[in-house]
Design a protein around this motif. Structure first.
Motif, PDB file in Angstrom:
ATOM      1  N   ASP A  31     107.305 -17.992  57.816  1.00 49.85           N
ATOM      2  CA  ASP A  31     107.495 -18.945  58.772  1.00 49.85           C
ATOM      3  C   ASP A  31     106.715 -20.270  58.936  1.00 49.85           C
ATOM      4  O   ASP A  31     105.896 -20.309  58.084  1.00 49.85           O
ATOM      5  N   ASP A  32     106.991 -20.674  59.928  1.00 50.54           N
ATOM      6  CA  ASP A  32     106.048 -22.005  59.997  1.00 50.54           C
ATOM      7  C   ASP A  32     104.495 -21.752  60.137  1.00 50.54           C
ATOM      8  O   ASP A  32     103.893 -22.280  59.803  1.00 50.54           O
ATOM      9  N   HIS A  33     104.343 -20.724  61.153  1.00 50.68           N
ATOM     10  CA  HIS A  33     102.745 -20.261  61.282  1.00 50.68           C
ATOM     11  C   HIS A  33     102.197 -19.886  59.664  1.00 50.68           C
ATOM     12  O   HIS A  33     101.145 -20.269  59.490  1.00 50.68           O
ATOM     13  N   SER A  36     101.516 -23.329  57.902  1.00 52.13           N
ATOM     14  CA  SER A  36     100.560 -24.051  58.618  1.00 52.13           C
ATOM     15  C   SER A  36      99.012 -23.182  57.947  1.00 52.13           C
ATOM     16  O   SER A  36      98.106 -23.972  57.776  1.00 52.13           O
ATOM     17  N   VAL A  37      99.142 -21.960  58.177  1.00 48.47           N
ATOM     18  CA  VAL A  37      97.888 -21.253  57.902  1.00 48.47           C
ATOM     19  C   VAL A  37      97.545 -21.410  56.219  1.00 48.47           C
ATOM     20  O   VAL A  37      96.436 -21.718  55.934  1.00 48.47           O
TER      21      VAL A  37
END
Length: 316
Positions: A31-33, A36-37
């Motif tokens: 996912d987007d998280h 980002s990580v």
């Protein structure tokens, strides 16, 4: 035909990983998280390890070619400054300037260069010297451009200069470059356990960055940025090579020297450009679009350049 197959083998797997990243997000595996990580992890850990190993493995003192490194340095500096001026004068969306400039000059020199030359000649050849002449400038100016063109208002030039200087000192990739150059100059021996540990982090750079680009790629938003995407792609894949390869040939460079220069001048934009734009408040949509476009088109353009250099008997 062999040049075409070679270029396809070099670029299609990169593009395929981007597509897989997009598919993984669509079906809910990531996912987007996660993206980002992964971006932050690549920026702060994997990329610094990669550039450190590339430079630490180069024997600067015994294999330093001043003429060749100087040519790489001047060509890189000219391309950065000229495209920055053009972008400042022509781009309406000033927030996109940093991503555009990076996309138009920044090659996959460290990631693709060594592998490309090894495939052709069986040795990394002049790639390490090309990396010394170009990669430090890539990263220093990426920090400077993204700092000055981040889109923030109300800061005077002196504040931006101070901010850029601090960002250079704090930038993990710059730190990796400095440590790598020091290790190369003093010929620092790395114990096997240390070298393998750093390498295990370094090899994650490209896959993680590409998956993150694919997961973060927003096609509809990218369509609104087609003009700057293809303008930057043209300069990256054709423009700089058309200017500097004839000068290089006239200067007497041949074979591995020209192939390394070709990678510096005309290989697809490195995923690191997206990672840095994302982490430094740049236009990450434009940055990802340029990475995708140059990767897709480079199988054709690199084949063209290799064919032309062989036709002119400049490489063998």
């Amino acid at each position: 035909m062999d040049s075409f197959i070679f270029s396809i083998n070099a670029t299609v797997p990169i593009f395929a990983i981007m597509i897989l990243g997009n598919i993984f997000k669509r079906i809910g595996i990531i996912d987007d998280h996660f993206a980002s990580v992964a971006n932050r992890f690549v920026f702060k850990v994997c990329l610094p390890c990669l550039v450190f190993l590339d430079l630490a493995g180069t024997d600067i003192r015994h294999h330093f070619d001043v003429k060749y490194v100087g040519f790489c340095f001047v060509a890189t500096l000219f391309s950065i400054l000229s495209v920055w001026i053009v972008a400042k004068l022509t781009l309406k969306d000033k927030h996109s300037v940093g991503a555009f400039v990076q996309g138009a000059y920044r090659s996959s020199a460290a990631i693709l260069g060594v592998a490309f030359i090894q495939n052709v000649y069986g040795t990394s050849g002049m790639a390490p010297l090309m990396i010394i002449g170009s990669v430090p400038l890539y990263n220093v100016f990426a920090v400077i451009v993204l700092t000055f063109e981040s889109g923030h208002t109300g800061e005077d030039s002196s504040a931006n200069i101070r901010k850029a200087f601090v960002n250079i000192l704090k930038n993990p990739i710059i730190i990796g470059i400095v440590l790598g150059l020091i290790a190369s100059f003093i010929n620092l021996p790395l114990p096997g356990i240390v070298s393998k540990s750093i390498n295990n982090l370094a090899v994650m750079t490209s896959p993680l960055a590409l998956i993150s680009i694919g997961a973060s790629f927003e096609g509809r938003k990218a369509l609104a940025k087609l003009k700057p995407t293809f303008a930057a792609s043209f300069m990256k894949l054709l423009g700089w090579a058309a200017i500097f390869l004839p000068i290089a040939a006239f200067s007497g460079f041949r074979d591995q020297e020209l192939i390394a220069l070709l990678i510096m001048l005309a290989s697809p934009c490195t995923p690191a450009a997206y990672i840095m734009a994302k982490n430094m408040d740049g236009d990450d949509i434009l940055a990802s679009s340029i990475v995708v476009a140059t990767t897709l088109l480079s199988s054709v353009t690199l084949t063209f350049w290799i064919f032309l250099l062989r036709l002119l008997s400049l490489i063998s």
